[in-house]
Design a protein around this motif. Structure first.
Motif, PDB file in Angstrom:
ATOM      1  N   THR A  84       0.740  -1.277   0.096  1.00 25.65           N
ATOM      2  CA  THR A  84       0.185  -0.099  -0.175  1.00 25.65           C
ATOM      3  C   THR A  84       1.012   1.432   0.329  1.00 25.65           C
ATOM      4  N   THR A  85       2.254   1.320   0.718  1.00 25.44           N
ATOM      5  CA  THR A  85       3.027   2.363   0.972  1.00 25.44           C
ATOM      6  C   THR A  85       3.766   2.854  -1.191  1.00 25.44           C
ATOM      7  N   GLY A  86       3.924   1.603  -1.167  1.00 21.18           N
ATOM      8  CA  GLY A  86       4.078   1.426  -2.787  1.00 21.18           C
ATOM      9  C   GLY A  86       2.706   2.128  -3.919  1.00 21.18           C
ATOM     10  N   GLY A  87       1.891   1.387  -2.718  1.00 19.53           N
ATOM     11  CA  GLY A  87       0.537   2.456  -4.693  1.00 19.53           C
ATOM     12  C   GLY A  87       0.185   3.882  -3.822  1.00 19.53           C
ATOM     13  N   TYR A  88       0.244   4.201  -2.899  1.00 19.48           N
ATOM     14  CA  TYR A  88       0.472   5.875  -2.444  1.00 19.48           C
ATOM     15  C   TYR A  88       1.571   6.053  -3.319  1.00 19.48           C
ATOM     16  N   ILE A  89       2.191   5.652  -3.729  1.00 21.29           N
ATOM     17  CA  ILE A  89       3.970   6.730  -4.146  1.00 21.29           C
ATOM     18  C   ILE A  89       3.048   6.156  -5.599  1.00 21.29           C
ATOM     19  N   LEU A  90       2.656   5.634  -6.054  1.00 21.00           N
ATOM     20  CA  LEU A  90       2.622   5.080  -7.605  1.00 21.00           C
ATOM     21  C   LEU A  90       1.280   6.661  -8.167  1.00 21.00           C
ATOM     22  N   GLY A  91       0.208   6.446  -6.884  1.00 20.48           N
ATOM     23  CA  GLY A  91      -0.592   7.639  -7.090  1.00 20.48           C
ATOM     24  C   GLY A  91      -0.182   8.670  -6.952  1.00 20.48           C
ATOM     25  N   HIS A  92       0.551   9.407  -6.771  1.00 20.35           N
ATOM     26  CA  HIS A  92       1.496  10.191  -6.367  1.00 20.35           C
ATOM     27  C   HIS A  92       1.568  11.070  -7.257  1.00 20.35           C
ATOM     28  N   THR A  93       2.555   9.936  -8.080  1.00 20.91           N
ATOM     29  CA  THR A  93       3.735   9.834  -9.320  1.00 20.91           C
ATOM     30  C   THR A  93       3.153  10.280 -10.857  1.00 20.91           C
ATOM     31  N   HIS A  94       1.915  10.163 -10.851  1.00 21.20           N
ATOM     32  CA  HIS A  94       1.260   9.386 -12.074  1.00 21.20           C
ATOM     33  C   HIS A  94       1.374  10.633 -13.049  1.00 21.20           C
ATOM     34  N   LYS A  95       1.097  10.445 -14.123  1.00 21.34           N
ATOM     35  CA  LYS A  95       0.957  11.468 -15.463  1.00 21.34           C
ATOM     36  C   LYS A  95       0.041  11.364 -16.345  1.00 21.34           C
ATOM     37  N   GLY A  96      -0.456  11.883 -16.889  1.00 25.73           N
ATOM     38  CA  GLY A  96      -2.103  11.820 -17.851  1.00 25.73           C
ATOM     39  C   GLY A  96      -3.008  12.204 -16.957  1.00 25.73           C
ATOM     40  N   ARG A  97      -4.369  12.174 -17.194  1.00 30.17           N
ATOM     41  CA  ARG A  97      -5.254  12.597 -16.543  1.00 30.17           C
ATOM     42  C   ARG A  97      -5.216  12.980 -14.907  1.00 30.17           C
ATOM     43  N   MET A  98      -5.238  14.297 -15.232  1.00 29.89           N
ATOM     44  CA  MET A  98      -5.107  15.215 -13.661  1.00 29.89           C
ATOM     45  C   MET A  98      -6.450  15.051 -12.787  1.00 29.89           C
ATOM     46  N   PHE A  99      -6.374  15.165 -11.787  1.00 28.35           N
ATOM     47  CA  PHE A  99      -7.875  15.326 -10.723  1.00 28.35           C
ATOM     48  C   PHE A  99      -8.001  16.303 -10.223  1.00 28.35           C
TER      49      PHE A  99
END
Length: 435
Positions: A84-99
């Motif tokens: 879940t820590t790795g998933g949190y990092i991925l959620g804050h480093t993605h590109k493309g669509r923004m929210f």
């Protein structure tokens, strides 16, 4: 000491892994058309899949293993924390669509409060210190936080789905709250019902109350939070379902989905009435002992003769009961999902993609089958792991304590004069003086 240092290093790693990406990924108060409609990149897809797996599957399994004191609890939860820590990092480093800023992003940071608390309590309990003073309270706190994980994960996954689609903003918030809170309430109610009916028989018997008594308490307490759920008795649930089925909506697809939700709710009420009238087990206020329990080392006593027609009929009834009692909770899960999927924004999306209501409803029922299967799997895991695991088969050559064909003579039920009308003589207890 070395183990403690490694655990502290692990917590420090979590801290920096969480804080640094959060600083590096600010959200936008306004989005351009290009940012809002940009393709979803692979990193964000991995984030969603990973967090859904960890919070939707891994942590609930780890929670059950913790309740049963399984040795796999700690490894599984530790793996979940890392993932879940790795998933949190991925959620804050993605590109493309923004929210836009959402409850999903804010709640993601709040989630690390129970995670850090659970880690700290787990490490403390492993040290086995303050056995008579602090540790008992730490055990209780560790259990409470751990049992809250499925609820926390469910809420965060819903927030994630809403943030991904951009739903429940502005005037749509009220409808979203009504549908998602009520739908989740149905699913929670179904889960509690499944627990009581499938693995809670011994606990219910010890309590001296029927399942319906506890069922009514659940309904009352939930009704305090939301008056809608006061319509939760078996009869009232049928009336609620009928009202929802006949209530016209703004769009035809919305009318169809709400009607199916109403019919499903009515069916749940009917099956609950049938189960209570014909299939509910007979609970007694007496605690199991050697004269009442069927789980003794010997075969059945003369009071309960085996291989009789009555016994065969009772076995068939029990088998039917065990199968039928799955229907009410499953139908409540399906009803909850249908209601959650019936908001205007969701159904507008379905209509825009030219999907008919039948396909959409069948998709919801498929998800309901998966969810209820997972609930039953967790209950089965509770019954077969850790301290609840069945005893190992005896080693070849060891002495058998009982036989399936020959009644063991060294241990059998002692008749109870209070329940056996045919017994007129007082029981003779070894060691009493004869007058």
């Amino acid at each position: 000491m070395a183990s403690l240092l490694r655990n502290l290093a692990f917590i420090s790693f979590l801290f920096f892994a969480v804080c640094l990406p959060a600083v590096a990924h600010p959200h936008h108060d306004e989005l351009s058309e290009e940012q809002a409609n940009a393709p979803v990149d692979a990193i964000l897809w991995i984030h969603m899949a990973l967090q859904a797996f960890v919070w939707g599957i891994l942590f609930p399994i780890g929670m059950v293993l913790g309740i049963t004191r399984s040795r796999w609890h700690v490894p599984l939860q530790s793996a979940g924390f890392l993932l879940t820590t790795g998933g949190y990092i991925l959620g804050h480093t993605h590109k493309g669509r923004m929210f836009l800023p959402s409850a999903h992003g804010k709640f993601a940071s709040i989630l690390y409060v129970p995670i850090a608390l659970q880690l700290a309590l787990g490490i403390y309990l492993k040290l086995h210190i303050h056995e008579k003073s602090i540790r008992p309270y730490a055990v209780v706190a560790h259990g409470i936080v751990g049992k809250a994980y499925p609820i926390i994960g469910w809420v965060q996954m819903l927030f994630g789905a809403l943030a991904f689609r951009g739903y429940c903003r502005g005037d749509n918030l009220g409808q979203c709250l009504a549908h998602y809170i009520m739908g989740s309430g149905f699913i929670a109610y179904a889960t509690i019902m499944a627990i009581i009916l499938l693995v809670g028989e011994t606990w219910v018997r010890r309590s001296g109350r029927s399942p319906e008594w506890w069922d009514s308490w659940v309904i009352m307490l939930w009704g305090i939070v939301n008056t809608f759920t006061e319509h939760r008795g078996s009869t009232c649930i049928i009336l609620t379902g009928w009202a929802m089925a006949e209530h016209a909506q703004a769009a035809m697809i919305s009318t169809k989905v709400h009607a199916t939700f109403g019919y499903t709710l009515m069916l749940a009420g009917f099956t609950r009435i049938i189960e209570i009238c014909f299939f509910a087990p007979k609970y007694s206020s007496e605690v199991d002992d050697d004269s009442t329990s069927d789980h003794t080392l010997a075969e059945r006593s003369p009071r309960f003769p085996p291989n009789s027609d009555a016994s065969s009929s009772e076995s068939a009834r029990v088998a039917a009961s065990r199968s039928f009692r799955h229907l009410p909770p499953f139908l409540l899960v399906a009803a909850g999902l249908l209601f959650m999927s019936a908001t205007d924004e969701e159904l507008d999306f379905v209509a825009d993609n030219q999907m008919d209501h039948v396909t959409y409803i069948l998709i919801m029922f498929s998800i309901a089958f998966f969810m209820y299967t997972f609930i039953v799997f967790l209950l089965h895991l509770y019954s077969t792991t850790g301290r609840n695991a069945p005893e190992k088969k005896p080693v070849e050559g060891a002495i058998e304590l009982s036989s399936s064909n020959i009644r063991a003579k060294w241990y059998a039920r002692v008749p109870n004069t209070g329940r056996d009308a045919e017994t007129s003589q007082p029981l003779h207890v070894i060691g009493e003086d004869d007058d």
